[in-house]
Design a protein around this motif. Structure first.
Motif, PDB file in Angstrom:
ATOM      1  N   VAL A 132       0.833  -1.196   0.000  1.00 29.83           N
ATOM      2  CA  VAL A 132       0.000   0.000   0.000  1.00 29.83           C
ATOM      3  C   VAL A 132       0.871   1.251   0.000  1.00 29.83           C
ATOM      4  N   GLY A 133       2.144   1.077   0.356  1.00 28.63           N
ATOM      5  CA  GLY A 133       3.073   2.211   0.373  1.00 28.63           C
ATOM      6  C   GLY A 133       3.393   2.780  -0.996  1.00 28.63           C
ATOM      7  N   VAL A 134       2.936   2.118  -2.068  1.00 31.39           N
ATOM      8  CA  VAL A 134       3.215   2.670  -3.399  1.00 31.39           C
ATOM      9  C   VAL A 134       2.423   3.943  -3.641  1.00 31.39           C
ATOM     10  N   THR A 135       1.362   4.159  -2.854  1.00 30.08           N
ATOM     11  CA  THR A 135       0.540   5.358  -3.046  1.00 30.08           C
ATOM     12  C   THR A 135       0.641   6.328  -1.883  1.00 30.08           C
ATOM     13  N   LEU A 136       1.409   5.979  -0.847  1.00 33.88           N
ATOM     14  CA  LEU A 136       1.542   6.837   0.331  1.00 33.88           C
ATOM     15  C   LEU A 136       2.982   7.303   0.491  1.00 33.88           C
ATOM     16  N   THR A 137       3.150   8.552   0.857  1.00 32.23           N
ATOM     17  CA  THR A 137       4.482   9.062   1.169  1.00 32.23           C
ATOM     18  C   THR A 137       4.721   8.842   2.656  1.00 32.23           C
ATOM     19  N   LEU A 138       5.517   7.832   2.995  1.00 34.07           N
ATOM     20  CA  LEU A 138       5.760   7.466   4.385  1.00 34.07           C
ATOM     21  C   LEU A 138       7.194   7.803   4.775  1.00 34.07           C
ATOM     22  N   PRO A 139       7.386   8.706   5.733  1.00 32.11           N
ATOM     23  CA  PRO A 139       8.736   9.063   6.165  1.00 32.11           C
ATOM     24  C   PRO A 139       9.542   7.831   6.598  1.00 32.11           C
TER      25      PRO A 139
END
Length: 281
Positions: A132-139
């Motif tokens: 799901v991180g492909v669409t979220l900018t996660l520090p």
């Protein structure tokens, strides 16, 4: 006459992993499963269930070729093997980051190319595990999530390129699942920022985030996740993108919002707000 079982090969099937859970779920659904891992001694759970296990180091061309020789036909290839990696981008060790891309991206392409004749023959399905991180900018997850985003784009490209051959390509955008992934990451990769990091004053808080402690006891049970995936993939045709796992629906919803609208939630969720407060003192 008995129907021939559909055949599926899954990479990264060490015990207590998402790959092993997928192998068990496919086996339960009546598929002939080829479960693979770099170390076959780490697939004892699958062997005990009568699942066929094969050695496959996805980073070795010789190992891939040997595995292909042992699989006469194939309907579904699941590129699941991977590794996680957390570090602020400015502190990333480039050599280590390249290893993440080697496993999470290039090894999937190498395995896909090697098994392509089998998939073409069956007009089968290629399944790529992303996040799901492909669409979220996660520090602190820039390297890992960008490797998954690269695989996401490659999956979508292959979906179009292979359509004329009757081959389907599916991307698994997986949320949080209860596995050994976090413990493996904590034991095998650094969770310590460099001594000269610009984040030095917030070292303790940053490293807590790098250890992913907030996820250790959370996530969808991996067998529940795997059985849902097998149901999804058994549909004719399967959806090109499958969202499963804890936070999957939330991530999908956030991906629909205008750019930057989810930043506040992400900063709080990742601990970046705490880091910012420390650095401002």
């Amino acid at each position: 006459m008995a129907l021939t079982k559909r055949k599926v090969l899954i990479t990264g099937c060490s015990d207590d992993s998402m790959g092993s859970s997928l192998a068990l779920a496919f086996h339960k659904a009546g598929y002939h499963v080829y479960a693979t891992a770099r170390d076959p001694n780490k697939m004892t759970q699958l062997k005990s269930q009568g699942i066929e296990t094969l050695t496959l180091d996805t980073l070795s061309a010789d190992s891939i070729a040997e595995c292909v020789r042992k699989v006469p036909s194939l309907d579904i290839l699941v590129n699941n093997a991977g590794r996680t990696f957390l570090m602020p981008v400015v502190d990333v060790n480039i050599a280590e980051a390249k290893k993440v891309y080697d496993l999470n991206v290039w090894s999937h392409i190498a395995v896909t190319q090697a098994f392509m004749p089998r998939i073409l023959e069956s007009k089968g399905t290629i399944v790529n595990q992303t996040s799901v991180g492909v669409t979220l900018t996660l520090p602190f997850q820039g390297v890992y999530n960008s490797s998954k985003a690269a695989m996401s784009m490659l999956s979508d490209t292959m979906r179009l390129e292979l359509e004329p051959f009757g081959v389907k390509v599916v991307e698994l955008r997986t949320g949080v699942v209860k596995t050994n992934l976090i413990k493996t990451m904590q034991n095998s990769t650094t969770t310590t920022i460099p001594e000269d990091s610009i984040y030095g004053p917030a070292k303790e808080r940053i490293e807590k985030s790098l250890r992913q402690e907030q996820f250790e006891n959370s996530g969808m049970p991996r067998q529940q996740w795997a059985e849902a995936i097998v149901r999804d993939l058994s549909r004719k045709p399967p959806q090109p993108v499958i969202w499963r796992g804890e936070t999957a629906f939330l991530s999908w919803f956030l991906s629909l919002l205008p750019y930057g609208w989810s930043d506040g939630l992400v900063k709080k969720f990742s601990g970046l707000n705490d880091v910012a407060q420390i650095l401002r003192k």
